[in-house]
Design a protein around this motif. Structure first.
Motif, short mmCIF file in Angstrom:
data_model
loop_
_atom_site.label_atom_id
_atom_site.label_comp_id
_atom_site.label_asym_id
_atom_site.label_seq_id
_atom_site.Cartn_x
_atom_site.Cartn_y
_atom_site.Cartn_z
N VAL A 72 0.88 -1.16 0.00
CA VAL A 72 0.00 0.00 0.00
C VAL A 72 0.91 1.21 0.00
CG1 VAL A 72 -1.77 1.28 1.24
CG2 VAL A 72 -1.80 -1.20 1.26
N ARG A 73 0.70 2.09 -0.97
CA ARG A 73 1.61 3.21 -1.13
C ARG A 73 0.82 4.50 -1.29
NH1 ARG A 73 5.74 3.32 -6.15
NH2 ARG A 73 3.80 3.68 -7.24
N ALA A 74 1.19 5.52 -0.59
CA ALA A 74 0.57 6.84 -0.75
C ALA A 74 1.23 7.54 -1.93
CB ALA A 74 0.75 7.67 0.51
N ILE A 75 0.41 8.20 -2.75
CA ILE A 75 0.95 8.90 -3.91
C ILE A 75 0.45 10.34 -3.89
CG2 ILE A 75 1.27 6.87 -5.34
CD1 ILE A 75 -1.37 7.33 -6.61
N ALA A 76 1.18 11.22 -4.56
CA ALA A 76 0.86 12.65 -4.56
C ALA A 76 -0.02 13.00 -5.76
CB ALA A 76 2.14 13.47 -4.57
N GLU A 79 -5.76 10.43 -6.67
CA GLU A 79 -6.18 9.11 -6.22
C GLU A 79 -5.75 8.83 -4.79
OE1 GLU A 79 -4.49 9.34 -9.20
OE2 GLU A 79 -6.04 8.89 -10.63
N THR A 80 -4.66 9.38 -4.34
CA THR A 80 -4.10 9.34 -2.98
C THR A 80 -3.58 7.98 -2.51
OG1 THR A 80 -6.16 8.97 -1.77
CG2 THR A 80 -5.54 11.26 -2.23
N ILE A 81 -3.96 6.90 -3.12
CA ILE A 81 -3.47 5.60 -2.65
C ILE A 81 -3.39 4.63 -3.83
CG2 ILE A 81 -5.69 4.55 -2.08
CD1 ILE A 81 -4.28 3.61 0.55
N GLN A 82 -2.50 3.67 -3.71
CA GLN A 82 -2.31 2.66 -4.76
C GLN A 82 -2.07 1.32 -4.09
OE1 GLN A 82 0.71 3.76 -7.60
NE2 GLN A 82 1.32 1.66 -7.89
N TYR A 83 -2.76 0.26 -4.57
CA TYR A 83 -2.62 -1.09 -4.01
C TYR A 83 -1.93 -2.00 -5.02
CZ TYR A 83 -6.42 0.33 -0.87
OH TYR A 83 -7.20 0.97 0.03
N SER A 84 -1.09 -2.86 -4.52
CA SER A 84 -0.53 -3.94 -5.32
C SER A 84 -1.16 -5.22 -4.79
CB SER A 84 0.99 -3.97 -5.17
OG SER A 84 1.50 -5.08 -5.86
N VAL A 85 -1.88 -5.96 -5.65
CA VAL A 85 -2.72 -7.08 -5.20
C VAL A 85 -2.30 -8.36 -5.92
CG1 VAL A 85 -5.09 -7.91 -5.04
CG2 VAL A 85 -4.63 -5.49 -4.84
N PRO A 116 -7.67 3.51 -6.92
CA PRO A 116 -9.07 3.95 -6.86
C PRO A 116 -9.25 5.27 -7.59
CG PRO A 116 -8.23 3.38 -4.68
CD PRO A 116 -7.08 3.36 -5.61
N GLU A 117 -10.37 5.41 -8.26
CA GLU A 117 -10.63 6.61 -9.04
C GLU A 117 -11.63 7.49 -8.31
OE1 GLU A 117 -12.87 7.57 -13.19
OE2 GLU A 117 -11.50 5.88 -13.18
N LEU A 118 -11.41 8.77 -8.37
CA LEU A 118 -12.28 9.73 -7.72
C LEU A 118 -13.02 10.51 -8.79
CD1 LEU A 118 -13.18 11.08 -5.09
CD2 LEU A 118 -11.28 12.67 -5.37
N THR A 119 -14.34 10.48 -8.75
CA THR A 119 -15.15 11.23 -9.70
C THR A 119 -15.72 12.45 -8.97
OG1 THR A 119 -15.73 9.18 -10.78
CG2 THR A 119 -17.08 11.10 -11.30
N CYS A 120 -15.39 13.62 -9.47
CA CYS A 120 -15.81 14.87 -8.82
C CYS A 120 -16.99 15.51 -9.54
CB CYS A 120 -14.67 15.87 -8.82
SG CYS A 120 -13.32 15.40 -7.74
#
Length: 127
Positions: A72-76, A79-85, A116-120
């Motif tokens: 689990v990695r925080a990104i700038a 999306e703010t987060i990224q998972y490796s599954v 994860p995608e954020l729809t505004c």
């Protein structure tokens, strides 16, 4: 001339009777063979289906409800987060009576990256 006409008529009538008798004989032989060999053909078809199922069955997929999250990695970014599954699935084939001798097992390991995608709505787009 009249005798010749009568002879032709009788000969045509005899030919029609012979053709009808031949047709009747052929049809009765055909019907008898279908009745005789019908059960044998049905048994043969059933046996072919069973052999085909034994030699080329549909693989059974056994889903594993566990999913492993490696990172689990925080990104700038927004999306703010990224998972490796990673997901592990197994499949089995030929698992009948002699499955322990002739069965095949397949192990499938899937690796993915999830963001994860954020729809505004319109009010969020000004940010």
């Amino acid at each position: 001339m009249k005798e010749n006409r009568g002879f032709n008529l009788v000969s045509i009538l005899i030919l029609i009777i012979i053709a009808g008798a031949a047709y009747y004989i052929v049809q009765s032989i055909k019907q008898t063979t279908e009745q005789t060999f019908g059960p044998v053909q049905q048994a043969n078809s059933s046996l072919q289906t069973q052999v085909a199922d034994l030699l080329h069955p549909t693989p059974t997929i056994i889903p594993d409800p566990v999913t492993y999250i490696n990172e689990v990695r925080a990104i700038a970014r927004l999306e703010t987060i990224q998972y490796s599954v990673e997901k592990v699935e197994t499949g089995e084939e030929n698992q009948g009576t002699f499955g322990f001798l002739f069965g095949d097992k397949v192990l499938f390991v899937a690796h993915g990256l999830v963001m994860p995608e954020l729809t505004c709505p319109r009010s969020c787009q000004a940010i």
